[in-house]
Motif scaffolding. Structure first.
Motif, PDB file in Angstrom:
ATOM      1  N   ARG A  23       0.884  -0.743  -0.060  1.00 24.75           N
ATOM      2  CA  ARG A  23       0.139  -0.401  -0.240  1.00 24.75           C
ATOM      3  C   ARG A  23       1.013   1.331   0.091  1.00 24.75           C
ATOM      4  O   ARG A  23       1.908   0.819   0.612  1.00 24.75           O
ATOM      5  CB  ARG A  23      -0.739   0.026   0.954  1.00 24.75           C
ATOM      6  N   ILE A  24       0.105   2.463  -0.673  1.00 25.55           N
ATOM      7  CA  ILE A  24       1.013   3.753  -0.537  1.00 25.55           C
ATOM      8  C   ILE A  24       0.206   4.766   0.282  1.00 25.55           C
ATOM      9  O   ILE A  24      -1.344   4.802  -0.102  1.00 25.55           O
ATOM     10  CB  ILE A  24       1.358   4.162  -2.032  1.00 25.55           C
ATOM     11  N   ALA A  25       0.494   5.374   1.216  1.00 28.68           N
ATOM     12  CA  ALA A  25      -0.305   6.408   1.770  1.00 28.68           C
ATOM     13  C   ALA A  25       0.617   7.694   1.668  1.00 28.68           C
ATOM     14  O   ALA A  25       1.104   7.828   2.449  1.00 28.68           O
ATOM     15  CB  ALA A  25      -0.546   5.861   2.844  1.00 28.68           C
ATOM     16  N   GLY A  26       0.545   8.376   0.977  1.00 26.42           N
ATOM     17  CA  GLY A  26       1.418  10.190   0.921  1.00 26.42           C
ATOM     18  C   GLY A  26       3.229   9.780   0.367  1.00 26.42           C
ATOM     19  O   GLY A  26       2.678   8.930  -0.488  1.00 26.42           O
ATOM     20  N   THR A  28       4.467   7.379   2.474  1.00 23.63           N
ATOM     21  CA  THR A  28       5.134   6.232   3.200  1.00 23.63           C
ATOM     22  C   THR A  28       4.197   4.723   2.312  1.00 23.63           C
ATOM     23  O   THR A  28       2.935   5.159   1.418  1.00 23.63           O
ATOM     24  CB  THR A  28       4.210   5.560   4.616  1.00 23.63           C
ATOM     25  N   ASP A  30       4.086   0.724   2.526  1.00 21.41           N
ATOM     26  CA  ASP A  30       3.703  -0.494   3.739  1.00 21.41           C
ATOM     27  C   ASP A  30       4.555  -1.664   2.159  1.00 21.41           C
ATOM     28  O   ASP A  30       4.002  -1.501   1.205  1.00 21.41           O
ATOM     29  CB  ASP A  30       2.314  -0.709   3.391  1.00 21.41           C
ATOM     30  N   THR A  43       6.483  -0.306   6.614  1.00 23.84           N
ATOM     31  CA  THR A  43       6.469   0.822   6.669  1.00 23.84           C
ATOM     32  C   THR A  43       7.561   1.606   6.473  1.00 23.84           C
ATOM     33  O   THR A  43       8.107   1.819   7.446  1.00 23.84           O
ATOM     34  CB  THR A  43       5.109   1.703   7.392  1.00 23.84           C
TER      35      THR A  43
END
Length: 57
Positions: A23-26, A28, A30, A43
């Motif tokens: 996953r990508i959040a901004g 960061t 994972d 992360t």
């Protein structure tokens, strides 16, 4: 900052096992990888990662 996509194979610029982007959040990212058959996750900041050319083929 490099944009990654889920499923890409990456590694830390400082060295690490091959890891799969989950996953990508901004900024960061994972990732998941195996060590001695045990699933590990972490992360990381996107700037600390690079595409793993060996693992992507």
């Amino acid at each position: 900052m490099r944009q990654f996509t889920p499923g890409e194979i990456v590694r830390l610029r400082s060295g690490s096992p091959s890891m799969t982007v989950e996953r990508i959040a901004g900024r960061t990212v994972d990732c998941a990888w195996f060590v001695d058959g045990v699933l590990r996750t972490g992360t990381f900041d996107a700037d600390a990662l690079m595409i793993d050319e060996k693992g992507s083929k």
